[in-house]
Design an enzyme around this catalytic site. Structure first.
Site, short mmCIF file in Angstrom:
data_model
loop_
_atom_site.label_atom_id
_atom_site.label_comp_id
_atom_site.label_asym_id
_atom_site.label_seq_id
_atom_site.Cartn_x
_atom_site.Cartn_y
_atom_site.Cartn_z
N THR A 36 45.69 -41.37 28.07
CA THR A 36 46.05 -42.79 28.13
C THR A 36 46.33 -43.36 26.75
OG1 THR A 36 43.71 -43.42 28.03
CG2 THR A 36 44.71 -43.25 30.22
N ASN B 213 45.47 -46.37 24.60
CA ASN B 213 44.37 -47.32 24.61
C ASN B 213 44.69 -48.52 23.72
OD1 ASN B 213 42.46 -45.69 26.18
ND2 ASN B 213 42.59 -44.31 24.43
N GLU C 181 43.70 -49.30 29.21
CA GLU C 181 44.00 -47.87 29.11
C GLU C 181 45.15 -47.58 30.06
OE1 GLU C 181 39.80 -45.77 28.15
OE2 GLU C 181 39.94 -46.64 30.16
#
Length: 316
Positions: free
Chosen positions: A218, A220, A265
Protein backbone atom coordinates in the site's frame (compact mmCIF):
# COMPACT_ATOMS: atom_id res chain seq x y z
CA UNK A 1 -26.06 29.17 -14.61
CA UNK A 2 -24.07 28.71 -17.80
CA UNK A 3 -20.72 26.98 -17.73
CA UNK A 4 -18.04 29.43 -18.77
CA UNK A 5 -15.17 28.27 -20.92
CA UNK A 6 -11.75 28.13 -19.33
CA UNK A 7 -9.85 31.38 -19.38
CA UNK A 8 -7.39 31.60 -22.31
CA UNK A 9 -4.82 33.21 -19.96
CA UNK A 10 -2.70 31.59 -17.25
CA UNK A 11 -4.37 31.57 -13.83
CA UNK A 12 -2.68 34.24 -11.68
CA UNK A 13 -2.52 34.13 -7.87
CA UNK A 14 -1.96 37.44 -6.06
CA UNK A 15 -1.31 37.84 -2.35
CA UNK A 16 -1.25 40.67 0.17
CA UNK A 17 0.37 43.81 -1.17
CA UNK A 18 0.69 42.57 -4.75
CA UNK A 19 -0.84 45.01 -7.23
CA UNK A 20 -3.15 43.89 -10.01
CA UNK A 21 -1.32 43.62 -13.34
CA UNK A 22 -2.82 45.80 -16.09
CA UNK A 23 -4.57 42.83 -17.70
CA UNK A 24 -6.64 42.28 -14.57
CA UNK A 25 -7.77 45.90 -14.09
CA UNK A 26 -11.41 46.65 -13.13
CA UNK A 27 -12.26 43.00 -12.45
CA UNK A 28 -15.51 41.27 -11.71
CA UNK A 29 -14.83 39.44 -8.44
CA UNK A 30 -16.46 36.45 -6.80
CA UNK A 31 -15.81 36.69 -3.06
CA UNK A 32 -15.96 33.96 -0.42
CA UNK A 33 -14.05 31.33 1.54
CA UNK A 34 -14.80 28.74 -1.17
CA UNK A 35 -13.71 25.73 0.93
CA UNK A 36 -14.49 22.76 -1.31
CA UNK A 37 -15.25 24.88 -4.39
CA UNK A 38 -18.53 22.94 -4.40
CA UNK A 39 -21.50 23.40 -6.73
CA UNK A 40 -22.89 26.24 -4.59
CA UNK A 41 -19.56 28.07 -4.82
CA UNK A 42 -19.44 27.36 -8.55
CA UNK A 43 -22.81 29.05 -8.96
CA UNK A 44 -21.27 32.23 -7.50
CA UNK A 45 -18.04 31.86 -9.49
CA UNK A 46 -19.87 30.99 -12.70
CA UNK A 47 -22.03 34.09 -12.36
CA UNK A 48 -18.91 36.23 -11.96
CA UNK A 49 -17.21 34.62 -14.97
CA UNK A 50 -20.32 35.03 -17.15
CA UNK A 51 -20.72 38.68 -16.12
CA UNK A 52 -17.01 39.34 -16.74
CA UNK A 53 -17.18 37.83 -20.22
CA UNK A 54 -20.27 39.87 -21.12
CA UNK A 55 -18.62 43.08 -19.86
CA UNK A 56 -15.22 42.34 -21.39
CA UNK A 57 -13.61 42.33 -17.93
CA UNK A 58 -11.33 39.86 -16.15
CA UNK A 59 -12.85 37.57 -13.51
CA UNK A 60 -11.15 37.00 -10.15
CA UNK A 61 -11.90 35.14 -6.94
CA UNK A 62 -11.21 36.95 -3.67
CA UNK A 63 -10.68 34.43 -0.90
CA UNK A 64 -9.14 34.11 2.57
CA UNK A 65 -6.33 32.01 4.07
CA UNK A 66 -6.25 30.61 6.62
CA UNK A 67 -9.96 29.88 6.93
CA UNK A 68 -11.40 32.61 9.20
CA UNK A 69 -12.71 29.99 11.61
CA UNK A 70 -9.15 28.75 12.13
CA UNK A 71 -8.18 32.30 13.15
CA UNK A 72 -11.09 32.85 15.53
CA UNK A 73 -11.17 29.31 17.00
CA UNK A 74 -7.67 27.85 16.71
CA UNK A 75 -8.49 25.31 19.42
CA UNK A 76 -11.11 23.75 17.11
CA UNK A 77 -9.27 22.49 13.99
CA UNK A 78 -11.49 22.77 10.92
CA UNK A 79 -11.75 19.89 8.45
CA UNK A 80 -10.74 21.65 5.23
CA UNK A 81 -12.38 20.08 2.17
CA UNK A 82 -9.76 21.80 0.02
CA UNK A 83 -6.60 23.07 1.72
CA UNK A 84 -5.19 26.15 -0.02
CA UNK A 85 -3.18 24.42 -2.82
CA UNK A 86 -6.15 22.27 -3.83
CA UNK A 87 -8.58 25.19 -3.51
CA UNK A 88 -6.47 27.25 -5.92
CA UNK A 89 -6.25 24.28 -8.28
CA UNK A 90 -10.06 23.95 -8.26
CA UNK A 91 -10.56 27.70 -8.74
CA UNK A 92 -8.23 27.59 -11.75
CA UNK A 93 -10.56 25.04 -13.37
CA UNK A 94 -13.61 27.34 -13.27
CA UNK A 95 -12.75 29.85 -15.99
CA UNK A 96 -11.50 32.52 -13.58
CA UNK A 97 -8.48 34.56 -14.63
CA UNK A 98 -6.97 34.50 -11.16
CA UNK A 99 -7.40 34.64 -7.42
CA UNK A 100 -6.55 37.23 -4.78
CA UNK A 101 -5.66 35.46 -1.51
CA UNK A 102 -6.07 37.72 1.52
CA UNK A 103 -4.25 36.64 4.68
CA UNK A 104 -6.84 36.38 7.42
CA UNK A 105 -4.98 37.77 10.42
CA UNK A 106 -5.65 40.17 13.31
CA UNK A 107 -5.42 43.17 10.97
CA UNK A 108 -8.01 41.86 8.54
CA UNK A 109 -10.24 40.63 11.36
CA UNK A 110 -10.28 44.14 12.86
CA UNK A 111 -11.19 45.86 9.57
CA UNK A 112 -14.84 46.94 9.52
CA UNK A 113 -17.02 46.30 6.50
CA UNK A 114 -16.83 49.85 5.15
CA UNK A 115 -13.01 49.85 5.38
CA UNK A 116 -12.87 46.45 3.67
CA UNK A 117 -14.90 47.81 0.76
CA UNK A 118 -13.02 51.12 0.54
CA UNK A 119 -9.48 49.80 1.10
CA UNK A 120 -9.54 46.42 -0.61
CA UNK A 121 -12.40 46.14 -3.10
CA UNK A 122 -12.22 49.75 -4.33
CA UNK A 123 -8.75 51.01 -3.37
CA UNK A 124 -6.63 47.97 -4.14
CA UNK A 125 -8.69 45.99 -6.65
CA UNK A 126 -10.77 48.72 -8.35
CA UNK A 127 -13.64 46.28 -8.82
CA UNK A 128 -16.26 46.86 -11.48
CA UNK A 129 -18.61 44.26 -9.98
CA UNK A 130 -18.79 41.99 -6.92
CA UNK A 131 -20.64 38.65 -6.88
CA UNK A 132 -21.30 36.96 -3.53
CA UNK A 133 -23.45 34.22 -2.06
CA UNK A 134 -26.65 35.07 -0.21
CA UNK A 135 -25.02 34.26 3.16
CA UNK A 136 -21.64 35.96 2.68
CA UNK A 137 -20.71 38.26 5.58
CA UNK A 138 -17.46 40.16 6.00
CA UNK A 139 -15.74 42.79 8.11
CA UNK A 140 -15.34 43.10 11.87
CA UNK A 141 -18.14 41.32 13.70
CA UNK A 142 -19.47 40.08 10.33
CA UNK A 143 -20.93 43.58 9.90
CA UNK A 144 -20.93 43.41 6.11
CA UNK A 145 -24.05 41.66 4.81
CA UNK A 146 -25.32 41.23 1.22
CA UNK A 147 -27.62 44.21 1.85
CA UNK A 148 -24.66 46.30 3.06
CA UNK A 149 -22.63 45.21 0.01
CA UNK A 150 -25.36 46.35 -2.40
CA UNK A 151 -25.58 49.73 -0.67
CA UNK A 152 -21.78 50.11 -0.62
CA UNK A 153 -21.69 49.30 -4.34
CA UNK A 154 -24.13 52.14 -5.04
CA UNK A 155 -21.97 54.55 -3.03
CA UNK A 156 -18.64 53.47 -4.52
CA UNK A 157 -19.78 52.87 -8.08
CA UNK A 158 -19.55 49.12 -8.57
CA UNK A 159 -22.30 46.63 -9.41
CA UNK A 160 -23.28 43.87 -6.97
CA UNK A 161 -24.98 40.56 -7.69
CA UNK A 162 -26.08 38.26 -4.86
CA UNK A 163 -26.52 34.59 -5.78
CA UNK A 164 -29.34 32.57 -4.19
CA UNK A 165 -28.56 29.30 -2.35
CA UNK A 166 -28.14 26.19 -4.48
CA UNK A 167 -30.60 23.52 -3.38
CA UNK A 168 -30.12 19.83 -4.09
CA UNK A 169 -33.37 17.87 -3.68
CA UNK A 170 -34.52 20.58 -1.30
CA UNK A 171 -31.32 20.55 0.78
CA UNK A 172 -28.81 23.39 0.69
CA UNK A 173 -25.39 22.62 -0.78
CA UNK A 174 -22.81 23.83 1.75
CA UNK A 175 -19.32 22.98 2.99
CA UNK A 176 -20.66 22.01 6.43
CA UNK A 177 -23.20 19.60 4.91
CA UNK A 178 -20.42 18.02 2.81
CA UNK A 179 -18.17 17.65 5.87
CA UNK A 180 -21.03 15.95 7.71
CA UNK A 181 -21.58 13.56 4.80
CA UNK A 182 -17.89 12.59 4.72
CA UNK A 183 -17.88 12.07 8.50
CA UNK A 184 -20.55 9.41 7.91
CA UNK A 185 -18.77 7.84 4.94
CA UNK A 186 -21.34 9.14 2.46
CA UNK A 187 -18.74 9.93 -0.20
CA UNK A 188 -21.22 9.60 -3.09
CA UNK A 189 -23.43 12.29 -1.55
CA UNK A 190 -20.38 14.49 -0.98
CA UNK A 191 -19.30 14.01 -4.61
CA UNK A 192 -22.76 14.98 -5.83
CA UNK A 193 -22.62 18.26 -3.90
CA UNK A 194 -18.97 18.93 -4.78
CA UNK A 195 -19.53 18.20 -8.46
CA UNK A 196 -16.62 15.70 -8.36
CA UNK A 197 -15.37 13.02 -5.95
CA UNK A 198 -13.83 14.38 -2.76
CA UNK A 199 -10.07 14.23 -2.96
CA UNK A 200 -7.07 14.48 -0.64
CA UNK A 201 -3.44 15.14 -1.48
CA UNK A 202 -0.65 13.86 0.75
CA UNK A 203 2.90 12.56 0.64
CA UNK A 204 3.51 8.82 0.41
CA UNK A 205 5.46 7.82 3.52
CA UNK A 206 7.17 4.63 4.71
CA UNK A 207 4.81 2.39 6.66
CA UNK A 208 5.40 -0.88 8.48
CA UNK A 209 5.53 -2.84 5.17
CA UNK A 210 2.83 -5.16 6.52
CA UNK A 211 0.66 -4.80 3.42
CA UNK A 212 3.51 -6.09 1.26
CA UNK A 213 3.76 -9.20 3.45
CA UNK A 214 0.03 -9.77 3.03
CA UNK A 215 0.20 -9.46 -0.76
CA UNK A 216 -1.30 -5.97 -0.71
CA UNK A 217 1.52 -3.37 -0.85
CA UNK A 218 0.00 0.00 0.00
CA UNK A 219 0.85 3.65 -0.46
CA UNK A 220 0.68 5.09 3.07
CA UNK A 221 -0.28 8.68 3.82
CA UNK A 222 -0.91 10.73 6.96
CA UNK A 223 -3.82 13.12 6.52
CA UNK A 224 -4.40 16.35 8.44
CA UNK A 225 -5.63 15.37 11.94
CA UNK A 226 -8.64 17.65 11.36
CA UNK A 227 -9.92 15.32 8.59
CA UNK A 228 -13.02 13.63 10.01
CA UNK A 229 -13.69 11.18 7.16
CA UNK A 230 -15.39 8.06 8.51
CA UNK A 231 -12.96 5.25 9.19
CA UNK A 232 -13.48 2.39 6.78
CA UNK A 233 -12.70 0.89 3.39
CA UNK A 234 -13.23 2.86 0.17
CA UNK A 235 -13.06 2.44 -3.60
CA UNK A 236 -10.64 5.13 -4.77
CA UNK A 237 -8.65 6.41 -7.72
CA UNK A 238 -5.09 7.71 -7.47
CA UNK A 239 -3.50 10.05 -9.99
CA UNK A 240 0.11 9.16 -10.85
CA UNK A 241 1.93 11.12 -13.57
CA UNK A 242 -1.37 12.39 -14.94
CA UNK A 243 -2.94 8.91 -15.15
CA UNK A 244 -5.82 7.79 -12.92
CA UNK A 245 -5.34 4.36 -11.36
CA UNK A 246 -8.07 2.42 -9.56
CA UNK A 247 -7.59 1.10 -6.06
CA UNK A 248 -8.98 0.23 -2.65
CA UNK A 249 -8.08 2.24 0.46
CA UNK A 250 -8.35 1.87 4.20
CA UNK A 251 -8.62 4.96 6.36
CA UNK A 252 -8.37 4.36 10.08
CA UNK A 253 -6.38 2.98 12.98
CA UNK A 254 -5.67 -0.63 11.81
CA UNK A 255 -7.46 -2.32 14.76
CA UNK A 256 -6.20 -5.80 13.83
CA UNK A 257 -2.61 -4.63 14.43
CA UNK A 258 -1.94 -1.47 16.40
CA UNK A 259 -4.87 0.97 16.75
CA UNK A 260 -2.40 3.74 15.90
CA UNK A 261 -2.94 7.25 14.59
CA UNK A 262 -5.37 7.36 11.63
CA UNK A 263 -3.65 6.67 8.33
CA UNK A 264 -4.71 6.29 4.71
CA UNK A 265 -3.40 3.08 3.14
CA UNK A 266 -4.12 2.61 -0.57
CA UNK A 267 -3.61 -0.54 -2.62
CA UNK A 268 -3.35 0.56 -6.26
CA UNK A 269 -4.57 -2.09 -8.69
CA UNK A 270 -2.19 -3.33 -11.41
CA UNK A 271 0.58 -0.89 -10.47
CA UNK A 272 4.21 -1.37 -9.56
CA UNK A 273 6.57 1.48 -8.77
CA UNK A 274 8.29 3.46 -6.05
CA UNK A 275 6.01 6.24 -4.82
CA UNK A 276 7.82 7.24 -1.61
CA UNK A 277 8.06 11.01 -1.20
CA UNK A 278 5.53 11.67 -3.97
CA UNK A 279 2.50 13.87 -3.23
CA UNK A 280 -0.48 12.11 -4.80
CA UNK A 281 -4.19 12.94 -5.05
CA UNK A 282 -6.57 10.20 -3.88
CA UNK A 283 -10.25 10.53 -4.85
CA UNK A 284 -12.98 8.70 -2.89
CA UNK A 285 -15.72 7.10 -5.01
CA UNK A 286 -17.57 4.61 -2.79
CA UNK A 287 -17.70 3.50 0.85
CA UNK A 288 -17.47 -0.29 1.10
CA UNK A 289 -17.56 -1.13 4.81
CA UNK A 290 -16.51 0.06 8.28
CA UNK A 291 -13.10 -0.73 9.75
CA UNK A 292 -13.09 -4.14 11.45
CA UNK A 293 -10.82 -6.14 13.73
CA UNK A 294 -9.98 -9.66 12.50
CA UNK A 295 -9.10 -12.69 14.61
CA UNK A 296 -6.58 -14.04 12.11
CA UNK A 297 -4.37 -12.91 9.23
CA UNK A 298 -6.18 -15.43 7.00
CA UNK A 299 -9.55 -13.81 7.73
CA UNK A 300 -8.07 -10.38 7.03
CA UNK A 301 -6.62 -11.47 3.66
CA UNK A 302 -9.94 -13.08 2.66
CA UNK A 303 -11.72 -9.81 3.47
CA UNK A 304 -9.10 -7.79 1.55
CA UNK A 305 -9.68 -10.01 -1.49
CA UNK A 306 -13.41 -9.34 -1.22
CA UNK A 307 -12.84 -5.59 -0.70
CA UNK A 308 -10.68 -5.43 -3.83
CA UNK A 309 -13.32 -7.18 -5.92
CA UNK A 310 -16.03 -4.85 -4.60
CA UNK A 311 -13.88 -1.80 -5.25
CA UNK A 312 -13.19 -2.88 -8.82
CA UNK A 313 -16.92 -3.43 -9.38
CA UNK A 314 -17.79 -0.03 -7.85
CA UNK A 315 -15.21 1.76 -10.03
CA UNK A 316 -16.27 -0.09 -13.20
Amino acid sequence: MTHAAASPHPFIVLRDGQALPPGLAAPVVAIGNFDGVHRGHRAVIGTAVDQARSLGRPALAVTFEPHPRAFFRPEEPIFRLTPEPMKLKRLAETGLDGAVVLTFDAGLAAKDAESFVADILVGRLGVSMVVAGYDFHFGKGRGGSPIFLREAGRRHGFAVEIVAPLLDEGAQVSSSVIRAALAQGRVEQAAHMLGAPWEVEAEVIHGDKRGRELGYPTANMRLDPAVTLAHGIYAVTVEINGVRHKGVASFGRRPTFDDGAPRLETFIFDFRGDLYGRVLPVAFHAYLRPELKFDSIEALIAQMNEDSARARAALD
